[in-house]
Design an enzyme around this catalytic site. Structure first.
Site, PDB file in Angstrom:
ATOM      1  N   CYS A 141      20.447 -16.511 -25.988  1.00 14.49           N
ATOM      2  CA  CYS A 141      20.544 -17.688 -25.010  1.00 14.49           C
ATOM      3  C   CYS A 141      18.993 -17.798 -24.675  1.00 14.49           C
ATOM      4  CB  CYS A 141      20.971 -17.152 -23.451  1.00 14.49           C
ATOM      5  SG  CYS A 141      20.787 -18.306 -22.312  1.00 14.49           S
ATOM      6  N   GLY A 148      25.164 -16.834 -23.478  1.00 13.01           N
ATOM      7  CA  GLY A 148      24.690 -18.242 -23.722  1.00 13.01           C
ATOM      8  C   GLY A 148      24.875 -19.197 -22.514  1.00 13.01           C
ATOM      9  N   GLU A 149      24.078 -20.228 -22.791  1.00 11.03           N
ATOM     10  CA  GLU A 149      24.163 -21.134 -21.754  1.00 11.03           C
ATOM     11  C   GLU A 149      25.025 -22.772 -22.029  1.00 11.03           C
ATOM     12  OE1 GLU A 149      23.525 -22.062 -18.234  1.00 11.03           O
ATOM     13  OE2 GLU A 149      24.135 -24.011 -18.832  1.00 11.03           O
ATOM     14  N   SER A 154      25.161 -20.286 -11.472  1.00  9.85           N
ATOM     15  CA  SER A 154      24.321 -18.994 -11.174  1.00  9.85           C
ATOM     16  C   SER A 154      23.129 -19.371 -10.252  1.00  9.85           C
ATOM     17  CB  SER A 154      24.039 -18.313 -12.610  1.00  9.85           C
ATOM     18  OG  SER A 154      25.077 -18.366 -13.292  1.00  9.85           O
ATOM     19  N   LEU A 155      23.394 -19.160  -8.957  1.00 11.45           N
ATOM     20  CA  LEU A 155      22.242 -19.576  -8.041  1.00 11.45           C
ATOM     21  C   LEU A 155      21.083 -18.403  -8.235  1.00 11.45           C
ATOM     22  CD1 LEU A 155      21.503 -22.080  -6.271  1.00 11.45           C
ATOM     23  CD2 LEU A 155      22.620 -20.612  -4.475  1.00 11.45           C
ATOM     24  N   GLU A 168      30.113 -11.762 -28.374  1.00 12.72           N
ATOM     25  CA  GLU A 168      31.148 -10.825 -27.711  1.00 12.72           C
ATOM     26  C   GLU A 168      32.031 -11.914 -26.755  1.00 12.72           C
ATOM     27  OE1 GLU A 168      28.898  -6.738 -27.389  1.00 12.72           O
ATOM     28  OE2 GLU A 168      28.032  -8.247 -25.974  1.00 12.72           O
ATOM     29  N   ASN A 178      23.775  -5.542 -12.666  1.00 12.12           N
ATOM     30  CA  ASN A 178      24.347  -4.597 -13.470  1.00 12.12           C
ATOM     31  C   ASN A 178      22.795  -4.273 -14.023  1.00 12.12           C
ATOM     32  OD1 ASN A 178      27.288  -4.253 -13.245  1.00 12.12           O
ATOM     33  ND2 ASN A 178      27.185  -6.518 -14.005  1.00 12.12           N
ATOM     34  N   CYS A 186      28.935  -8.603 -16.582  1.00 13.65           N
ATOM     35  CA  CYS A 186      28.107  -9.745 -16.731  1.00 13.65           C
ATOM     36  C   CYS A 186      26.618  -9.313 -16.895  1.00 13.65           C
ATOM     37  CB  CYS A 186      28.116 -10.392 -15.221  1.00 13.65           C
ATOM     38  SG  CYS A 186      29.301 -10.831 -14.606  1.00 13.65           S
ATOM     39  N   CYS A 224      36.562 -14.144 -20.999  1.00 16.10           N
ATOM     40  CA  CYS A 224      35.288 -14.781 -20.755  1.00 16.10           C
ATOM     41  C   CYS A 224      34.705 -14.884 -22.309  1.00 16.10           C
ATOM     42  CB  CYS A 224      34.326 -13.455 -20.204  1.00 16.10           C
ATOM     43  SG  CYS A 224      32.758 -13.865 -19.741  1.00 16.10           S
ATOM     44  N   CYS A 265      19.064 -10.647 -17.309  1.00 17.61           N
ATOM     45  CA  CYS A 265      20.243 -10.834 -18.191  1.00 17.61           C
ATOM     46  C   CYS A 265      19.830 -10.326 -19.655  1.00 17.61           C
ATOM     47  CB  CYS A 265      20.484 -12.113 -18.411  1.00 17.61           C
ATOM     48  SG  CYS A 265      21.916 -12.414 -19.463  1.00 17.61           S
ATOM     49  N   SER A 304      30.031 -22.281 -16.602  1.00 16.91           N
ATOM     50  CA  SER A 304      28.945 -21.468 -15.813  1.00 16.91           C
ATOM     51  C   SER A 304      27.730 -22.017 -16.268  1.00 16.91           C
ATOM     52  CB  SER A 304      29.171 -19.981 -15.928  1.00 16.91           C
ATOM     53  OG  SER A 304      28.205 -19.450 -15.103  1.00 16.91           O
TER      54      SER A 304
HETATM   55  N1  SAH Z   1      24.494 -18.848 -19.044  1.00 19.69           N
HETATM   56  C1  SAH Z   1      25.354 -19.050 -17.796  1.00 19.69           C
HETATM   57  C2  SAH Z   1      26.639 -18.261 -18.150  1.00 19.69           C
HETATM   58  C3  SAH Z   1      26.602 -16.874 -18.653  1.00 19.69           C
HETATM   59  S1  SAH Z   1      25.726 -15.708 -17.792  1.00 19.69           S
HETATM   60  C4  SAH Z   1      24.899 -18.752 -16.668  1.00 19.69           C
HETATM   61  O1  SAH Z   1      23.932 -18.174 -16.476  1.00 19.69           O
HETATM   62  O2  SAH Z   1      25.519 -19.188 -15.655  1.00 19.69           O
HETATM   63  C5  SAH Z   1      27.188 -15.258 -16.556  1.00 19.69           C
HETATM   64  C6  SAH Z   1      26.710 -14.540 -15.298  1.00 19.69           C
HETATM   65  O3  SAH Z   1      26.336 -13.577 -15.298  1.00 19.69           O
HETATM   66  C7  SAH Z   1      25.865 -15.394 -14.575  1.00 19.69           C
HETATM   67  O4  SAH Z   1      26.339 -15.831 -13.438  1.00 19.69           O
HETATM   68  C8  SAH Z   1      24.614 -14.563 -14.366  1.00 19.69           C
HETATM   69  O5  SAH Z   1      23.958 -14.738 -13.205  1.00 19.69           O
HETATM   70  C9  SAH Z   1      25.270 -13.173 -14.481  1.00 19.69           C
HETATM   71  N2  SAH Z   1      24.446 -12.224 -14.821  1.00 19.69           N
HETATM   72  C10 SAH Z   1      23.521 -12.072 -15.921  1.00 19.69           C
HETATM   73  N3  SAH Z   1      23.135 -10.796 -15.903  1.00 19.69           N
HETATM   74  C11 SAH Z   1      23.537 -10.219 -15.078  1.00 19.69           C
HETATM   75  C12 SAH Z   1      23.261  -8.678 -14.609  1.00 19.69           C
HETATM   76  N4  SAH Z   1      22.355  -7.813 -15.133  1.00 19.69           N
HETATM   77  N5  SAH Z   1      24.058  -8.262 -13.554  1.00 19.69           N
HETATM   78  C13 SAH Z   1      24.870  -8.838 -13.042  1.00 19.69           C
HETATM   79  N6  SAH Z   1      25.270 -10.270 -13.365  1.00 19.69           N
HETATM   80  C14 SAH Z   1      24.385 -10.942 -14.308  1.00 19.69           C
HETATM   81 FE1  SF4 Z   2      21.220 -17.088 -20.399  1.00 22.24          FE
HETATM   82 FE2  SF4 Z   2      23.260 -17.091 -18.316  1.00 22.24          FE
HETATM   83 FE3  SF4 Z   2      21.888 -14.901 -19.280  1.00 22.24          FE
HETATM   84 FE4  SF4 Z   2      20.482 -16.650 -17.855  1.00 22.24          FE
HETATM   85  S1  SF4 Z   2      22.218 -15.365 -17.085  1.00 22.24           S
HETATM   86  S2  SF4 Z   2      19.837 -15.715 -19.922  1.00 22.24           S
HETATM   87  S3  SF4 Z   2      21.215 -18.560 -18.639  1.00 22.24           S
HETATM   88  S4  SF4 Z   2      23.364 -16.099 -20.310  1.00 22.24           S
END
Ligand code: SAH
Ligand code: SF4
Length: 341
Positions: free
Chosen positions: A113, A162-163, A215-216, A93, A291, A334, A106, A120, A192
């Site tokens: 992942c 994905g990462e 993503s902290l 997607e 979310n 996200c 995006c 996530c 990211s």
């Molecule tokens: N894997 C990478 C990039 C994709 S995730 C990463 O983790 O940075 C993109 C962003 O979506 C990340 O910052 C993650 O923290 C955020 N994210 C993942 N699941 C989420 C959710 N359920 N609600 C809000 N943000 C979320």
């Molecule tokens: Fe992968 Fe980013 Fe989702 Fe973590 S937040 S599972 S690193 S896509």
């Protein structure tokens, strides 16, 4: 198409060599690249600049792949979500987010992942496979084609499925194509990461000047270990050390994404610890209220808790924005990307 070369999988040099081996002049290879990246050719037959003979010569040994748009959804807030199917039947997607004069796409870097972050949905899938560079770039080409001629993608964020740093070689290859062939500058591209420290340290050399987002999502190792298993290998201290070492050109900053989860990482004490952790870093913080999705018991905090968290960061001179994820009505926000799995 077994046995035939996918012209989209070739680099610039690879395309030149391929044409040379067929006894074709170099300018023909450059024309092909222009047709693929700027004129969205999805078939050799589309390339009207090539004679019929030339198209036939090429199509005996080569073809041009393209993503199939399996679904296109539009959200009430203007966000668009695209479901693309790949040649092997896997799906990914991409999400298009209009914002003032920007059109940010995006994009996904992997099918699924491996990182397993608890909040996530993509993480739930596990890693199905890495995307190839051309599959990453094809997301941009396909959306540009749909927007043509009125608009074009202006910014890219690797925040889809994905990462990206777990697929670094292909992502870097994709970056060169996006900048060189599509013409989006590196300053408008953001990678990211969940915090793959060794790959972060390689980035300045492999992909100079791209923007970095981290993503902290937690302020203690205990909480981060629980939410993001990657933290069991690369602890907060080494992650922030890698951020401090990341070379930033003037006026650039690192973005920290912080998904706020009720009862986990969103207390006033967390906000104060975050201030301490980020001290001295040129950065901004994007606060993303979780979310929620089915299958997870994690909850988003109340609006007042979100505002209180932000207030503490602002009081300590951190730039902190609350990012209401766009497109949540079409599961494009996200952490809601899982394609058709
Ligand atoms: N894997 C990478 C990039 C994709 S995730 C990463 O983790 O940075 C993109 C962003 O979506 C990340 O910052 C993650 O923290 C955020 N994210 C993942 N699941 C989420 C959710 N359920 N609600 C809000 N943000 C979320
Ligand atoms: Fe992968 Fe980013 Fe989702 Fe973590 S937040 S599972 S690193 S896509």
């Amino acid at each position: 198409m077994p046995g035939k070369t996918n012209l989209k999988s070739l680099s610039k040099e690879g395309t030149h060599l391929f044409f040379r081996d067929l006894g074709l002049p170099r300018y023909r290879a450059d024309q092909l690249l222009h047709w693929i990246y700027q004129k969205f050719a999805e078939d050799l037959g589309d390339i009207t600049e090539f004679s019929k003979d030339l198209r036939e010569t090429l199509s005996r040994v080569a073809y041009i792949s393209s993503l199939k748009t399996a679904k296109r959804l539009s959200s009430a807030d203007g966000t668009g979500k695209f479901l693309f199917s790949l040649e092997d039947g896997n799906t990914i997607e991409s999400v298009l987010i209009p914002d003032e004069d920007r059109l940010t796409l995006c994009i996904s870097s992997q099918v699924g992942c491996a990182m397993g972050c608890r909040f996530c949905l993509t993480g739930r899938l596990g890693l199905i496979r890495n995307l190839r560079a051309f599959e990453i770039v094809d997301q941009v080409i396909s959306v540009n084609k749909m927007l043509h001629p009125a608009k074009r993608v202006t910014n890219i964020v690797f925040m889809g499925m994905g990462e990206p740093l777990a697929n670094l070689e292909e992502v870097v290859d994709a970056l060169w194509r996006i900048t060189g062939f599509i013409g989006i500058s590196k300053r408008k591209i953001t990678l990211s990461t969940a915090g793959l420290v060794p790959a972060m340290l390689l980035l300045p050399q492999k992909a100079p000047e791209v923007n970095l987002a981290v993503s902290l999502n937690a302020t203690t190792d205990a909480t981060r270990d629980e939410l993001m298993p990657v933290n069991r290998t690369y602890k907060l201290r080494s992650l922030l050390e890698a951020c401090r070492r990341y070379p930033l050109s003037p006026r650039r900053m690192i973005t920290f994404e912080y998904v706020l989860i009720d009862g986990k990482n969103s207390s006033a004490a967390d906000a104060r610890r975050l201030v301490q952790l980020l001290r001295g870093l040129r950065c901004k913080v994007n606060l993303i209220p979780l979310n929620p999705h089915a299958g997870s018991d994690l909850k988003r905090p109340s609006d007042s808790a979100v505002l209180e968290f932000q207030k503490i960061l602002l009081q300590h001179d951190l730039t902190a924005l609350i990012r209401e994820s766009k497109g949540s009505d079409i599961l494009a926000a996200c952490g809601q990307l899982k394609a058709e799995y």
